[in-house]
Design an enzyme around this catalytic site. Structure first.
Site, short mmCIF file in Angstrom:
data_model
loop_
_atom_site.label_atom_id
_atom_site.label_comp_id
_atom_site.label_asym_id
_atom_site.label_seq_id
_atom_site.Cartn_x
_atom_site.Cartn_y
_atom_site.Cartn_z
N MET A 13 -15.24 5.90 -41.50
CA MET A 13 -16.25 5.52 -40.50
C MET A 13 -16.66 6.77 -39.72
O MET A 13 -15.80 7.50 -39.22
CB MET A 13 -15.69 4.46 -39.54
CG MET A 13 -16.75 3.92 -38.60
SD MET A 13 -16.10 2.77 -37.39
CE MET A 13 -15.96 1.29 -38.33
N GLU A 61 -20.74 -11.55 -34.83
CA GLU A 61 -21.61 -12.20 -35.83
C GLU A 61 -20.95 -12.17 -37.20
O GLU A 61 -21.15 -13.05 -38.02
CB GLU A 61 -23.02 -11.56 -35.85
CG GLU A 61 -23.17 -10.25 -36.60
CD GLU A 61 -22.38 -9.10 -36.01
OE1 GLU A 61 -22.24 -9.07 -34.78
OE2 GLU A 61 -21.93 -8.23 -36.77
N ASP A 62 -20.07 -11.15 -37.41
CA ASP A 62 -19.37 -11.07 -38.70
C ASP A 62 -18.23 -12.10 -38.77
O ASP A 62 -17.92 -12.64 -39.84
CB ASP A 62 -18.85 -9.65 -38.97
CG ASP A 62 -18.13 -9.05 -37.78
OD1 ASP A 62 -18.07 -9.68 -36.71
OD2 ASP A 62 -17.59 -7.94 -37.93
N ASP A 64 -22.64 3.37 -40.64
CA ASP A 64 -21.64 4.40 -40.35
C ASP A 64 -20.45 4.40 -41.32
O ASP A 64 -19.44 5.02 -41.05
CB ASP A 64 -21.12 4.24 -38.91
CG ASP A 64 -20.60 2.83 -38.64
OD1 ASP A 64 -20.64 1.99 -39.55
OD2 ASP A 64 -20.16 2.58 -37.50
N ARG A 78 -20.92 3.57 -28.47
CA ARG A 78 -21.66 2.30 -28.51
C ARG A 78 -23.11 2.56 -28.13
O ARG A 78 -23.39 3.28 -27.17
CB ARG A 78 -21.00 1.32 -27.53
CG ARG A 78 -21.54 -0.08 -27.45
CD ARG A 78 -21.19 -0.98 -28.62
NE ARG A 78 -19.82 -0.98 -29.12
CZ ARG A 78 -18.82 -1.72 -28.62
NH1 ARG A 78 -19.04 -2.48 -27.59
NH2 ARG A 78 -17.64 -1.69 -29.15
N ASP A 100 -23.14 -1.46 -43.13
CA ASP A 100 -23.20 -0.73 -41.85
C ASP A 100 -23.59 0.72 -42.12
O ASP A 100 -23.18 1.31 -43.12
CB ASP A 100 -21.84 -0.79 -41.15
CG ASP A 100 -21.64 -2.10 -40.38
OD1 ASP A 100 -22.52 -2.96 -40.45
OD2 ASP A 100 -20.60 -2.23 -39.71
N TRP A 112 -23.33 -6.52 -29.12
CA TRP A 112 -22.32 -6.14 -30.12
C TRP A 112 -21.30 -7.25 -30.40
O TRP A 112 -20.80 -7.89 -29.47
CB TRP A 112 -21.59 -4.88 -29.64
CG TRP A 112 -20.58 -4.41 -30.64
CD1 TRP A 112 -20.79 -3.54 -31.68
CD2 TRP A 112 -19.21 -4.81 -30.70
NE1 TRP A 112 -19.63 -3.39 -32.39
CE2 TRP A 112 -18.64 -4.15 -31.82
CE3 TRP A 112 -18.39 -5.66 -29.96
CZ2 TRP A 112 -17.31 -4.29 -32.19
CZ3 TRP A 112 -17.06 -5.82 -30.33
CH2 TRP A 112 -16.54 -5.13 -31.43
N HIS A 125 -18.94 7.40 -33.43
CA HIS A 125 -20.12 7.30 -32.57
C HIS A 125 -19.80 6.51 -31.31
O HIS A 125 -18.81 5.78 -31.25
CB HIS A 125 -21.28 6.61 -33.31
CG HIS A 125 -20.93 5.22 -33.79
ND1 HIS A 125 -21.16 4.11 -33.05
CD2 HIS A 125 -20.35 4.79 -34.94
CE1 HIS A 125 -20.75 3.04 -33.72
NE2 HIS A 125 -20.23 3.43 -34.87
C1 BGN Z 1 -13.66 -7.17 -34.14
C2 BGN Z 1 -14.90 -8.00 -33.77
C3 BGN Z 1 -15.91 -7.86 -34.89
C4 BGN Z 1 -16.17 -6.38 -35.22
C5 BGN Z 1 -14.84 -5.70 -35.53
C6 BGN Z 1 -14.96 -4.23 -35.94
C7 BGN Z 1 -14.03 -9.85 -32.47
C8 BGN Z 1 -13.61 -11.33 -32.50
C9 BGN Z 1 -12.15 -11.48 -32.18
C10 BGN Z 1 -11.25 -11.37 -33.32
N1 BGN Z 1 -14.51 -9.38 -33.58
O1 BGN Z 1 -12.69 -7.25 -33.19
O2 BGN Z 1 -17.10 -8.51 -34.56
O3 BGN Z 1 -17.02 -6.22 -36.30
O4 BGN Z 1 -13.99 -5.84 -34.41
O5 BGN Z 1 -15.36 -3.40 -34.93
O6 BGN Z 1 -13.96 -9.20 -31.45
#
Ligand code: BGN
Length: 315
Positions: free
Chosen positions: A256, A229-230, A165, A261, A163, A226, A259
């Protein structure tokens, strides 16, 4: 083997060993005299002597200019590549930074990352992968495209998805890959009180080998806007028979940069539904179904800049 036969072999062995040793010695002597290959530099030590250890990141009120960062990093090759002088690097790491209109953050990160990686004495290259246009951001496609492009560009043994940031605060957090399992490097972030956000959190900075990426079929291409995906990536690690490994929370610390969104990257509630389907979709949605338009690749002094078109938002 019969008793007689094994006895005969035992008698022969000392002679055979001597013959083998003489052959090896002769081969080396020949190589030395005829080919005269210069000795290759010794391998860099596993623990670099240049490490500084814990160092809270204190970015200045305004980021340095690219020209200033360039002046401080004279040892780079064009494209943002580096190889440690005097020893053979043990790792070849590509850093992939997904990007769109965050120049101030990119300047902070480059200023921080180049000296950080050089202290670790690894062979590395920094790639900024930019999503062209104003459409909805798709980090999964951007990272998948980054993975494909950097592996096409050079023979990297480790890909770090980073990332824009996040600034690492301890250079003992090595930017290399585990041979067997994907690594989550940003375990403790100041914004989350230097604690792991939740057990399944796999965002921020992650390190994967090309083999691990192929096994899990990279990222899903279906997350527009946003988030999540992670979380999908975490599920893919398990579904493909691997597990996430993490360095110690004491070392894997990050700051971090604050910033808002970004426009075009609003939270998309539909992403929750996509996340419910990972188990069904991961084999057919990912690196093997990736579609994007390659627009340009430019070697800048501090990084290689790749621009792609991810296409139109689907859902
Ligand atoms: C989480 C998000 C992630 C994001 C991080 C950091 C969700 C799924 C529910 C548990 N995931 O809450 O995608 O990278 O915050 O900002 O919302």
């Amino acid at each position: 083997m019969t008793m007689a036969c094994s006895r005969r072999l035992r008698r022969l062995r000392p002679g055979l060993t001597l013959l083998a040793a003489l052959t090896v010695a002769a081969t080396f002597a020949l190589r030395g005299t005829l080919l005269a290959t210069p000795p290759s530099p010794a391998g860099c030590h596993a623990a670099s002597p240049l490490l500084a250890g814990p160092r809270p990141a204190r970015p200045p009120p305004s980021p340095p200019t690219l020209a200033e960062i360039e002046m401080r990093n004279g040892a780079l090759w064009s494209g943002g590549f580096y190889s440690p002088p005097g020893c053979q690097a043990r790792h070849r790491t590509a850093i992939v930074i997904p990007y769109r209109s965050r120049l101030a953050h990119l300047r902070y990160l480059l200023d921080h990352l180049h000296p950080f990686l050089q202290r670790q004495r690894i062979h590395y290259g920094i790639y900024v992968v930019e999503q062209w246009g104003q459409g909805t951001f798709n980090k999964g496609i951007l990272l998948n495209a980054g993975i494909v492009e950097v592996l096409r560009d050079a023979d990297w043994s480790c890909v770090i998805l980073h990332d824009v940031d996040l600034l690492a605060e301890d250079d003992r957090n090595t930017y290399t890959c585990d041979n067997y399992n994907p690594t989550h490097l940003s375990v403790a972030i100041d914004k989350f009180d230097y604690r792991l956000l939740y057990r399944e959190y796999f965002g921020g900075v992650v390190a994967l080998t090309p083999e691990q990426l192929r096994k899990m079929n990279g990222f899903s291409n279906q997350y527009w806007g946003w988030g999540r995906e992670d979380d999908d990536l975490w599920k893919r690690v398990g579904l493909s028979g691997m597990k996430v490994v993490r360095p110690s929370v004491k070392v894997a610390r990050y700051k971090m940069i604050k910033h808002e969104r970004d426009p075009g990257n609003e939270e998309n509630p539909h992403n929750f539904d996509v996340l419910k389907r990972t188990e069904l979709d991961w084999r057919s949605d990912g690196l093997n179904s990736l579609s994007y338009k390659f627009l340009s690749k430019e070697r800048k002094a501090l990084f290689t800049h790749i621009t792609i078109d991810v296409g139109e938002k689907q859902t």
